[in-house]
Design a protein around this motif. Structure first.
Motif, PDB file in Angstrom:
ATOM      1  N   SER A  16      26.706  31.270-135.273  1.00  0.00           N
ATOM      2  CA  SER A  16      28.042  30.670-135.379  1.00  0.00           C
ATOM      3  C   SER A  16      28.712  31.087-136.681  1.00  0.00           C
ATOM      4  O   SER A  16      29.922  31.316-136.714  1.00  0.00           O
ATOM      5  N   ALA A  17      27.929  31.199-137.746  1.00  0.00           N
ATOM      6  CA  ALA A  17      28.516  31.647-139.013  1.00  0.00           C
ATOM      7  C   ALA A  17      29.008  33.081-138.894  1.00  0.00           C
ATOM      8  O   ALA A  17      30.096  33.434-139.378  1.00  0.00           O
ATOM      9  N   GLN A  22      34.213  36.632-137.794  1.00  0.00           N
ATOM     10  CA  GLN A  22      34.822  37.687-136.969  1.00  0.00           C
ATOM     11  C   GLN A  22      33.838  38.769-136.522  1.00  0.00           C
ATOM     12  O   GLN A  22      34.243  39.847-136.121  1.00  0.00           O
ATOM     13  N   ILE A  23      32.565  38.497-136.623  1.00  0.00           N
ATOM     14  CA  ILE A  23      31.609  39.482-136.118  1.00  0.00           C
ATOM     15  C   ILE A  23      31.466  39.282-134.613  1.00  0.00           C
ATOM     16  O   ILE A  23      31.195  38.174-134.155  1.00  0.00           O
ATOM     17  N   ARG A  24      31.707  40.323-133.880  1.00  0.00           N
ATOM     18  CA  ARG A  24      31.656  40.234-132.425  1.00  0.00           C
ATOM     19  C   ARG A  24      30.498  41.041-131.844  1.00  0.00           C
ATOM     20  O   ARG A  24      29.914  40.679-130.840  1.00  0.00           O
ATOM     21  N   ARG A  36      26.738  44.739-127.908  1.00  0.00           N
ATOM     22  CA  ARG A  36      26.428  43.459-127.265  1.00  0.00           C
ATOM     23  C   ARG A  36      26.824  42.332-128.197  1.00  0.00           C
ATOM     24  O   ARG A  36      26.618  42.414-129.421  1.00  0.00           O
ATOM     25  N   GLY A  37      27.377  41.271-127.616  1.00  0.00           N
ATOM     26  CA  GLY A  37      27.802  40.123-128.411  1.00  0.00           C
ATOM     27  C   GLY A  37      27.130  38.871-127.924  1.00  0.00           C
ATOM     28  O   GLY A  37      26.282  38.907-127.031  1.00  0.00           O
ATOM     29  N   ARG A 272      33.223  24.514-133.646  1.00  0.00           N
ATOM     30  CA  ARG A 272      34.680  24.524-133.826  1.00  0.00           C
ATOM     31  C   ARG A 272      35.222  25.924-134.069  1.00  0.00           C
ATOM     32  O   ARG A 272      36.062  26.140-134.929  1.00  0.00           O
ATOM     33  N   VAL A 273      34.663  26.891-133.368  1.00  0.00           N
ATOM     34  CA  VAL A 273      35.227  28.236-133.395  1.00  0.00           C
ATOM     35  C   VAL A 273      35.599  28.573-131.964  1.00  0.00           C
ATOM     36  O   VAL A 273      34.750  28.521-131.074  1.00  0.00           O
ATOM     37  N   ALA A 274      36.863  28.916-131.734  1.00  0.00           N
ATOM     38  CA  ALA A 274      37.281  29.228-130.375  1.00  0.00           C
ATOM     39  C   ALA A 274      36.703  30.568-129.962  1.00  0.00           C
ATOM     40  O   ALA A 274      36.828  31.539-130.701  1.00  0.00           O
TER      41      ALA A 274
END
Lengths: 876, 75
Positions: A16-17, A22-24, A36-37, A272-274
């Protein structure tokens, strides 16, 4: 992460961090290096594996994050984000399924080069060079209990409470913290209640962050955590590991931005990250509806794809497409849209998240691992998609011992598609399976072996269902049960480091002689020799060597195996099992003795002494004592002989007094007649040294006049001190194993294990003299008879080197370029002014070569002993 | 524990206290052929098999048991 600092929020996992930063792209796929994400978010898929503080293969979605962690993404060259090896994805046509087996095999010599390239391009993570837990080694412990519950969700907690309620001792374990993977809601509330109830009950042990890696016979279930390995021995096992969400297979199913419902909902609801701005949510389960609500509630624009139509309600603003089918996902490093089919028409929908709630994949590998053991399931793992109440009821039934079935309820079958990745770990697509099927690999088990589907880190958690469905859809109807069976579940069900699995294997019992402290006080270099800790030297082993050859020396040989064999048939037993000639072995004589196994191979050696009370005293090598005892007892038992076998190894100490002045030294401390006439070589005598009763043996291992003084262990220090004090005027020095190595080598005496191989016969070792073939029987006699009819193909020989030192030990012996043997012992002898050794040699065309080289050094075969071949010194 | 062995001296004990001594083979088999078979041709039965075990961490005595190798149980 990869050298860049990222902020942490309360309750973050590593994933999550990273996602918030913004790491996908978390990973590159194994073969095709596709980006892969995050996908499952529950620790079930391979997509989020990263290296944490040097430990590879950590599931970032379940690993709690803390300050100062060093995260590295594992795959790709030069980086995970920008991976040139992505080109392999474009070459898929060149790398068909099974290409390992086909492509690089001919010409044969090309394989070596090809393998290096392939190894670089594939693989997961890099093993750390050094141990990862630097300070504390993982510990190992055993736990005995009546019931082990694996998984502390609703079903597991209910099962544990029910079992404890009927008086059973219960261990409940979970791979994470209880409730940590559950989003706030009624389920989490119920978990908190059940947890409180369970913890209040007597006889309950709760182990969080302990993952079960397998179910073994017993049953025995190993649990691993970072710190320890717990081997649980329960009476019965309840598996309540739940179900993952089913993996979706369709074209583009691995593009970053495609999520399983729980992963997306957790990211939005807990962290709480969309997980995107526009999400298409495919809902086929009750649970999926909840995920759609969670996403809509956190501000994501949601479009629901419902097939079949929905029952429950959705918030305003959520668009619903009913009877719409997902066709494919589109995008490269990130999802750009999906194509759906509705009423026979395809349409493209722009979106940056695709969230799948397609069904359930029970985490049932532990359940299927040991079919004959008392293992039952509870909750989602056998009732995929069950309600909270059902889960609790099934847990309670299992805990009360009333669970009747381990046969899981059908999990619903995935829709067949003609493209997409079935196995994310190993990059196996539908097309690969089809190709393999055409090539004749026609069941899930052999599809697995050929394509490696289900063999990756997730061990089939994602793809197992699909593989068996694929086989079911392709097999002839009557063959379905065989062809579509789930592949065998094997440990590890959860990842475990080798370091944890090996916890405590290096913790072994160390044995000390009674003289241990004296050695330490004398500044001895101590070292392990088998399980014993022994002095290797006291500072200058060459000087110790000279003390033995020129003056007098003592050595602690209390480690020798020591046995008393008595009783009516004691002598008969020894005569029957050892190859030693015994009929002329009368008190006080002793003789060198070999122990052979039934194949005629040398197992051990030692000394046999006939004592005047009709008993026999045996010594064996230090490492062989336990085996010797078991061996003697077995034969006494099998032959039904009345013999008493007393292992006196730890009860008696032994000190070797050796050197030209050994007799002079002993005379100062001893009133018995120890002259050569009264007490010659190869006899024993009971003497009193410095007031201490000893059984003394005249022995010859070091090649000088020598007495082995066997005495009560408790009197060892007193005896040793008396000898060293009285010996000081003679220049006495104690010697250790380093000096002994050269002393015995000069005599050509072998060290069992160092100079020998497991299949050495007495003939190969030049010890034929120790075998009395004229005896009617001894253990190994038949085998030796047969072997002696064959030409000797290998033997141990004495070697003399042109120059060199002990580093020649272990070197191959060569004739020209041809390796014909190996150096097993080597040392420079100052007194002989030679470099000498032992080694084994193979015969070439029936003859043994006598001029060899070892590492380029000329070596000649010479007769042994090198020192005092007539044995004048030792008989002095 | 996977296997418990009844020791005539110590009672029912876990197999980890014992060391395995192989199949029980007749030691009075006649001649070289019998010897050869005993050493090199184990039966390796799937089912009940007579075996030798040494109670190394107990009474240090040998015992002969019949173990069903397919179920790993002493019968």
């Amino acid at each position: 992460v990869d050298g860049r600092e990222i902020p942490l929020h309360e309750g973050d996992t590593v994933a999550s961090a990273m996602y918030r930063a913004q790491i996908r792209v978390f990973n590159r796929s194994l073969k095709h290096h596709r980006p892969r994400g995050l996908y499952c978010g529950t620790g079930d898929c391979p997509n989020c594996l990263v290296t944490v503080d040097g430990v590879p293969g950590i599931r970032s979605c379940t690993e709690p994050a803390h300050d100062g962690m060093h995260i590295r993404r594992e795959q790709g060259w030069p980086s995970t984000e920008f991976d040139l090896l992505r080109i392999t994805d474009r070459m898929q046509e060149l790398m068909p399924v099974g290409f390992y087996y086909k492509t690089f095999i001919k010409p044969r010599f090309a394989w070596e080069t090809a393998e290096k390239v392939i190894r670089r391009a594939t693989g997961v993570g890099t093993l750390p060079r050094d141990p990862t837990t630097s300070d504390e080694k993982p510990e190992a412990l055993h736990m005995h209990t009546d019931v082990l519950v694996i998984g502390a969700g609703v079903a597991g907690l209910a099962a544990g409470a029910a079992a404890a309620g009927r008086g059973a001792r219960v261990v409940v374990c979970d791979e994470g913290s209880i409730g940590a993977a559950v989003a706030p809601g009624p389920t989490l509330d119920r978990i908190r209640e059940l947890e409180a109830d369970l913890r209040a009950l007597p006889g309950v042990t709760v182990l969080e962050n302990h993952a079960a890696v397998g179910v073994y016979e017993g049953p025995m279930v190993p649990l691993v955590s970072r710190e320890r390995l717990v081997q649980v021995h329960p009476g019965s096992v309840i598996v309540a590991t739940g179900a993952a969400e089913a993996h979706g297979v369709f074209s583009g199913n691995d593009i970053p931005g495609v999520w399983l419902g729980r992963g997306a909902a957790r990211m939005a609801g807990v962290h709480r990250v969309a997980p995107g701005r526009r999400a298409v949510v495919v809902v086929r389960t009750e649970e999926g509806l909840g995920h759609a609500r969670t996403l809509a509630g956190s501000g994501v624009q949601v479009m629901v794809l419902a097939d079949p139509p929905l029952a429950g309600g959705l918030p305003d603003g959520v668009k619903v497409l009913e009877n719409a089918e997902l066709v494919r996902a589109e995008g490269g490093k990130a999802l750009t849209g999906v194509v759906v089919r509705q009423g026979g028409r395809e349409r493209r929908i722009r979106c940056d998240a695709l969230v799948l709630s397609l069904g359930h994949a029970p985490r049932d590998s532990l359940l299927r691992m040991a079919p004959t053991e008392p293992v039952v399931g509870a909750g989602d793992v056998i009732l995929p998609g069950c309600s909270l109440e059902e889960a609790e009821a099934s847990g309670k039934a299992a805990g009360l011992g009333e669970a009747s079935t381990t046969e899981p309820r059908a999990a619903g079958t995935p829709h067949p598609h003609d493209d997409g990745y079935v196995c994310l770990c190993e990059d196996v697509g539908v097309k690969d399976l089809e190709k393999a099927w055409q090539e004749g690999y026609r069941s899930s088990e052999i599809l697995k072996r050929y394509t490696t589907a289900t063999m990756g880190p997730c061990q089939g958690a994602m793809c197992g269902q699909h593989l068996s469905c694929f086989a079911r859809d392709h097999a002839d109807v009557e063959d379905v049960p065989r062809a579509a069976a789930r592949t065998t579940a094997r440990p590890p069900a959860r990842p475990a480091t080798l370091e944890t699995l090996a916890a405590a294997v290096h913790e072994v019992i160390e044995k000390h002689t009674a003289l241990h402290r004296i050695h330490l006080a004398s500044g001895a270099q101590m070292g392990r020799s088998g399980s014993w800790v022994r002095p290797f030297n006291y500072g200058d082993w060459r000087e110790e060597y000279r003390a033995v050859r020129e003056r007098v020396s003592v050595m602690d040989v209390g480690t020798l195996g020591k046995f008393l064999v008595a009783g009516r048939d004691g002598g008969a037993l020894l005569d029957r099992i050892f190859p030693v000639r015994m009929k002329d072995l009368a008190p006080p004589h002793s003789r060198y003795m070999l122990a052979l196994d039934e194949a005629g191979y040398v197992m051990d050696d030692g000394l046999i002494c006939a004592l005047d009370d009709g008993t026999h005293y045996l010594t064996s090598t230090s490492g062989g004592a336990d085996r010797m005892e078991a061996w003697l007892r077995n034969w006494a038992d099998r032959l039904e002989l009345h013999a008493h076998i007393v292992n006196r190894t730890s009860e008696l100490g032994s000190v070797l007094v050796a050197g030209p002045f050994a007799r002079e030294l002993l005379s100062l401390l001893c009133d018995d007649d120890i002259s050569n006439e009264a007490f010659p070589y190869a006899t024993s005598a009971r003497i009193t040294v410095s007031g201490i009763p000893c059984l003394a043996l005249r022995v010859g291992f070091v090649g000088e006049l020598a007495f082995e003084l066997h005495h009560r262990r408790s009197q060892g220090p007193e005896l040793w001190n008396a000898l060293t004090e009285a010996g000081a005027p003679f220049g006495l020095m104690p010697h250790g194993l380093d000096a002994l190595e050269l002393l015995r080598l000069e005599k050509g005496h072998i060290y069992l294990g160092q100079d020998t191989l497991p299949d050495d016969t007495p003939y190969k070792l030049g010890l034929g003299f120790a075998v009395a073939m004229d005896k009617p029987d001894f253990v190994g006699r038949t085998a030796l008879e047969r072997i002696s009819e064959l030409p000797l193909e290998r033997k141990l020989v004495g070697l003399e080197f042109a120059f060199g030192d002990s580093s020649l030990r272990g070197e191959p012996l060569q004739v020209g370029d041809r390796v014909v043997g190996r150096v097993t012992s080597c040392e420079r002898s100052d007194s002989l002014n030679k470099v000498i050794g032992l080694g084994w040699l193979r015969a070439i065309d029936g003859a043994f070569p006598d001029r060899l080289t070892a590492r380029g050094v000329a070596a000649d075969v010479v007769p042994v002993p090198f020192y005092d071949p007539e044995g004048v010194s030792l008989r002095a | 524990v996977a296997l418990r062995i009844p020791c005539p001296h110590c009672g029912l004990r876990p197999y980890t206290e014992f060391s395995f001594g192989g199949e029980l083979r007749p030691i009075d088999a006649s001649g070289a052929e019998g010897d050869f078979a005993r050493v090199f041709l184990p039966e390796n039965a799937a089912g009940p098999q007579q075996e030798r075990w040494f109670h190394a961490m107990g009474c240090r005595r040998w015992l002969t048991i019949t173990r069903d190798t397919t179920r790993n149980e002493v019968t």
